[in-house]
Write a protein that holds these residues in place. Structure first.
Motif, short mmCIF file in Angstrom:
data_model
loop_
_atom_site.label_atom_id
_atom_site.label_comp_id
_atom_site.label_asym_id
_atom_site.label_seq_id
_atom_site.Cartn_x
_atom_site.Cartn_y
_atom_site.Cartn_z
N LEU A 47 0.83 -1.20 0.00
CA LEU A 47 0.00 0.00 0.00
C LEU A 47 0.86 1.25 0.00
O LEU A 47 0.59 2.22 -0.71
CB LEU A 47 -0.95 0.00 1.20
N VAL A 48 1.93 1.22 0.76
CA VAL A 48 2.88 2.35 0.78
C VAL A 48 3.52 2.49 -0.60
O VAL A 48 3.68 3.60 -1.10
CB VAL A 48 3.94 2.16 1.88
N PHE A 49 3.86 1.38 -1.21
CA PHE A 49 4.48 1.40 -2.53
C PHE A 49 3.56 2.05 -3.56
O PHE A 49 3.97 2.95 -4.29
CB PHE A 49 4.84 -0.02 -2.97
N VAL A 50 2.30 1.61 -3.61
CA VAL A 50 1.35 2.19 -4.56
C VAL A 50 1.13 3.67 -4.26
O VAL A 50 1.10 4.50 -5.17
CB VAL A 50 0.02 1.40 -4.54
N SER A 51 1.03 4.00 -2.98
CA SER A 51 0.87 5.41 -2.60
C SER A 51 2.06 6.25 -3.06
O SER A 51 1.90 7.38 -3.53
CB SER A 51 0.70 5.54 -1.09
N PHE A 52 3.26 5.69 -2.94
CA PHE A 52 4.47 6.39 -3.38
C PHE A 52 4.45 6.62 -4.89
O PHE A 52 4.74 7.74 -5.36
CB PHE A 52 5.72 5.61 -2.97
#
Length: 79
Positions: free
Chosen positions: A35-40
């Motif tokens: 989720l952090v990756f996609v948000s980034f």
């Protein structure tokens, strides 16, 4: 160097303190949560007004901040 600073700010916006790692760390090593990756990725695309190639949707394909900055410059030129 402006690109690198803006990328670091995108990381900060998703809760990653890049100062703890340095700019040469592989981004795939510090972004463990999907989720952090996609948000980034969304942060970067919004910040630079670009659409990253689908290859960037694989966390292991991410480079260092400097490497990602180069990819963004190329995307803007092709854009």
């Amino acid at each position: 160097m402006e690109y690198e600073k803006r990328i670091a700010e995108c990381l900060e916006n998703v809760g990653i303190d890049i100062a703890a790692y340095g700019e040469e760390v592989a981004l795939g090593d510090i972004i463990q949560d999907s989720l952090v990756f996609v948000s980034f990725i969304i942060e970067v695309e919004d910040e630079f007004g670009i659409q990253l190639d689908d290859g960037f949707l694989i966390v292991d394909n991410l480079k260092t901040i400097r490497g990602l900055a180069e990819e963004i410059r190329l995307a803007e030129r092709e854009g």
